[in-house]
Design a protein around this motif. Sequence first.
Motif, PDB file in Angstrom:
ATOM      1  N   UNK A 158      15.635   4.160 -10.713  1.00 51.27           N
ATOM      2  CA  UNK A 158      15.701   4.902  -9.457  1.00 51.27           C
ATOM      3  C   UNK A 158      15.128   4.028  -8.340  1.00 51.27           C
ATOM      4  N   UNK A 159      15.828   3.926  -7.205  1.00 52.85           N
ATOM      5  CA  UNK A 159      15.346   3.055  -6.118  1.00 52.85           C
ATOM      6  C   UNK A 159      13.924   3.379  -5.667  1.00 52.85           C
ATOM      7  N   UNK A 160      13.577   4.653  -5.608  1.00 51.39           N
ATOM      8  CA  UNK A 160      12.227   5.022  -5.182  1.00 51.39           C
ATOM      9  C   UNK A 160      11.189   4.575  -6.203  1.00 51.39           C
ATOM     10  N   UNK A 161      11.526   4.705  -7.486  1.00 54.78           N
ATOM     11  CA  UNK A 161      10.595   4.269  -8.529  1.00 54.78           C
ATOM     12  C   UNK A 161      10.442   2.756  -8.493  1.00 54.78           C
ATOM     13  N   UNK A 162      11.549   2.053  -8.336  1.00 54.69           N
ATOM     14  CA  UNK A 162      11.486   0.596  -8.270  1.00 54.69           C
ATOM     15  C   UNK A 162      10.669   0.137  -7.063  1.00 54.69           C
ATOM     16  N   UNK A 163      10.818   0.850  -5.952  1.00 57.98           N
ATOM     17  CA  UNK A 163      10.038   0.511  -4.768  1.00 57.98           C
ATOM     18  C   UNK A 163       8.547   0.770  -5.019  1.00 57.98           C
ATOM     19  N   UNK A 164       8.245   1.873  -5.723  1.00 59.56           N
ATOM     20  CA  UNK A 164       6.847   2.175  -6.057  1.00 59.56           C
ATOM     21  C   UNK A 164       6.268   1.104  -6.974  1.00 59.56           C
ATOM     22  N   UNK A 165       7.070   0.632  -7.946  1.00 59.19           N
ATOM     23  CA  UNK A 165       6.641  -0.448  -8.824  1.00 59.19           C
ATOM     24  C   UNK A 165       6.289  -1.696  -8.012  1.00 59.19           C
ATOM     25  N   UNK A 166       7.163  -2.031  -7.088  1.00 58.90           N
ATOM     26  CA  UNK A 166       6.944  -3.245  -6.300  1.00 58.90           C
ATOM     27  C   UNK A 166       5.699  -3.104  -5.433  1.00 58.90           C
ATOM     28  N   UNK A 167       5.514  -1.925  -4.863  1.00 57.45           N
ATOM     29  CA  UNK A 167       4.326  -1.701  -4.040  1.00 57.45           C
ATOM     30  C   UNK A 167       3.065  -1.793  -4.885  1.00 57.45           C
ATOM     31  N   UNK A 168       3.090  -1.162  -6.075  1.00 55.19           N
ATOM     32  CA  UNK A 168       1.920  -1.203  -6.960  1.00 55.19           C
ATOM     33  C   UNK A 168       1.622  -2.629  -7.401  1.00 55.19           C
ATOM     34  N   UNK A 169       2.672  -3.379  -7.730  1.00 55.28           N
ATOM     35  CA  UNK A 169       2.476  -4.768  -8.144  1.00 55.28           C
ATOM     36  C   UNK A 169       1.830  -5.575  -7.023  1.00 55.28           C
ATOM     37  N   UNK A 170       2.327  -5.367  -5.805  1.00 57.29           N
ATOM     38  CA  UNK A 170       1.775  -6.093  -4.666  1.00 57.29           C
ATOM     39  C   UNK A 170       0.309  -5.741  -4.443  1.00 57.29           C
ATOM     40  N   UNK A 171      -0.022  -4.449  -4.507  1.00 62.17           N
ATOM     41  CA  UNK A 171      -1.409  -4.017  -4.309  1.00 62.17           C
ATOM     42  C   UNK A 171      -2.334  -4.591  -5.371  1.00 62.17           C
ATOM     43  N   UNK A 172      -1.870  -4.605  -6.623  1.00 60.85           N
ATOM     44  CA  UNK A 172      -2.697  -5.112  -7.708  1.00 60.85           C
ATOM     45  C   UNK A 172      -2.961  -6.603  -7.536  1.00 60.85           C
ATOM     46  N   UNK A 173      -1.919  -7.339  -7.172  1.00 55.80           N
ATOM     47  CA  UNK A 173      -2.073  -8.784  -6.981  1.00 55.80           C
ATOM     48  C   UNK A 173      -2.994  -9.066  -5.794  1.00 55.80           C
ATOM     49  N   UNK A 174      -2.827  -8.314  -4.706  1.00 49.40           N
ATOM     50  CA  UNK A 174      -3.679  -8.495  -3.531  1.00 49.40           C
ATOM     51  C   UNK A 174      -5.135  -8.201  -3.879  1.00 49.40           C
ATOM     52  N   UNK A 175      -5.335  -7.135  -4.629  1.00 50.61           N
ATOM     53  CA  UNK A 175      -6.693  -6.765  -5.004  1.00 50.61           C
ATOM     54  C   UNK A 175      -7.320  -7.839  -5.889  1.00 50.61           C
ATOM     55  N   UNK A 176      -6.557  -8.376  -6.806  1.00 51.51           N
ATOM     56  CA  UNK A 176      -7.060  -9.449  -7.664  1.00 51.51           C
ATOM     57  C   UNK A 176      -7.420 -10.678  -6.818  1.00 51.51           C
ATOM     58  N   UNK A 177      -6.586 -10.989  -5.830  1.00 55.05           N
ATOM     59  CA  UNK A 177      -6.836 -12.133  -4.957  1.00 55.05           C
ATOM     60  C   UNK A 177      -8.145 -11.944  -4.187  1.00 55.05           C
ATOM     61  N   UNK A 178      -8.332 -10.741  -3.618  1.00 56.31           N
ATOM     62  CA  UNK A 178      -9.530 -10.504  -2.837  1.00 56.31           C
ATOM     63  C   UNK A 178     -10.770 -10.454  -3.733  1.00 56.31           C
ATOM     64  N   UNK A 179     -10.648  -9.911  -4.941  1.00 55.39           N
ATOM     65  CA  UNK A 179     -11.782  -9.903  -5.859  1.00 55.39           C
ATOM     66  C   UNK A 179     -12.218 -11.327  -6.186  1.00 55.39           C
ATOM     67  N   UNK A 180     -11.242 -12.210  -6.354  1.00 55.18           N
ATOM     68  CA  UNK A 180     -11.564 -13.608  -6.639  1.00 55.18           C
ATOM     69  C   UNK A 180     -12.287 -14.239  -5.465  1.00 55.18           C
ATOM     70  N   UNK A 181     -11.828 -13.946  -4.241  1.00 61.26           N
ATOM     71  CA  UNK A 181     -12.461 -14.520  -3.058  1.00 61.26           C
ATOM     72  C   UNK A 181     -13.868 -13.963  -2.830  1.00 61.26           C
ATOM     73  N   UNK A 182     -14.061 -12.690  -3.167  1.00 59.88           N
ATOM     74  CA  UNK A 182     -15.346 -12.042  -2.899  1.00 59.88           C
ATOM     75  C   UNK A 182     -16.339 -12.207  -4.033  1.00 59.88           C
ATOM     76  N   UNK A 183     -15.892 -12.718  -5.166  1.00 62.84           N
ATOM     77  CA  UNK A 183     -16.770 -12.821  -6.337  1.00 62.84           C
ATOM     78  C   UNK A 183     -17.949 -13.753  -6.075  1.00 62.84           C
ATOM     79  N   UNK A 184     -17.771 -14.722  -5.169  1.00 64.95           N
ATOM     80  CA  UNK A 184     -18.828 -15.694  -4.907  1.00 64.95           C
ATOM     81  C   UNK A 184     -19.808 -15.229  -3.826  1.00 64.95           C
ATOM     82  N   UNK A 185     -19.620 -14.013  -3.339  1.00 66.35           N
ATOM     83  CA  UNK A 185     -20.492 -13.503  -2.282  1.00 66.35           C
ATOM     84  C   UNK A 185     -21.896 -13.255  -2.834  1.00 66.35           C
TER      85      UNK A 185
END
Length: 337
Positions: free
Chosen positions: A90-117
């Motif tokens: 379903x296009x809406x489900x696929x869009x939700x998957x893509x959004x969730x994937x993007x959020x998870x990757x972004x969060x992982x990126x920021x956690x890596x950057x903030x880990x040294x704080x």
Amino acid sequence: MLTKACRKLLVLAMLAALAGCGDKTRPAKPGQALANVNGEEITVLQLNEEMQRAGVPAARQQEAGKQLLQALIDRELLAHAAIDEKLDRDPKVMQAFERARSLIVVQAYMQKRLARLPPPTPAEVAAYYKEHPDYFDKRKQFRMEQLIIAANALTPELRAAADSARSLEEVAVWLDAHGIQYARSQITRSTADLNPALSKKLLAMQKGQLFSVREGERAMLLALAEVRDAPVPLAVAAPQIAQFLVTRKNKELAAAEVERLRKTAKIEYLNKDLAQGAARAPAGAAPARPGEAAAAPSAPGGQPPPAPGGKGAAAPAAASRSSPDDAALGRGVAGLK
């Protein structure tokens, strides 16, 4: 074209990621099978991961393991059913998957950057404590009595009655005489809970002085019952100040990282109207909840950490259910006297 099995694995992976978004997870490894659902195994590794995400203590792992295993089986069954109905396409489900994937990757990126704080130093904590005396060592606490009515009941006649009333009890008698329903309660707020402008107004009021607050579909008639000193020593406030400083620094660094990436990126607005005057929220900032006073003036250095014995600590249970929200108080008071 993805096979059904591949699609199911994708759905399960996204469900698992969404269930624990933001947590640090261990790499997936084969584990001993605990159950078989339509040919798909549920392993010890999966169950351990669920218990880790749920924060199950060691003493409850056996009991909780049974419940979580059933939850994993249910998830597997639902994933099978969803894929059988091709909902993963379903296009809406696929869009939700893509959004969730993007959020998870972004969060992982920021956690890596903030880990040294590094954590805040004792000097930084002490400095924040000293810079905000109204939050801590010179903190004042306000106890207020209130009558809660429908907003449309706050008529000029009621305001006039309140102007001439010597107490909130006289206002309650007037409401009874005119058949206006109200709820009565008591609330407690402090200079650490309220914005400085409102705290200053309350400190200037006389004991028993009436004022009103209107918020949405309800209005509150309040009387200042007591103002007392409620200092919080540095030793007690230090852990909360430290956590507050960490959170604030994380937001600042996240915003700085987004700004750095923007400066090095090539961004072209294809719809020029959306680019004009576009205001960006800081990275990671959550939208204000309905009723929050985003426009209310805030204290220097941002909203303070919740001080021990702070908002609502001295108010009875009934007050916490029916007290005016912080947005109403944050927007200020309309004096009736």
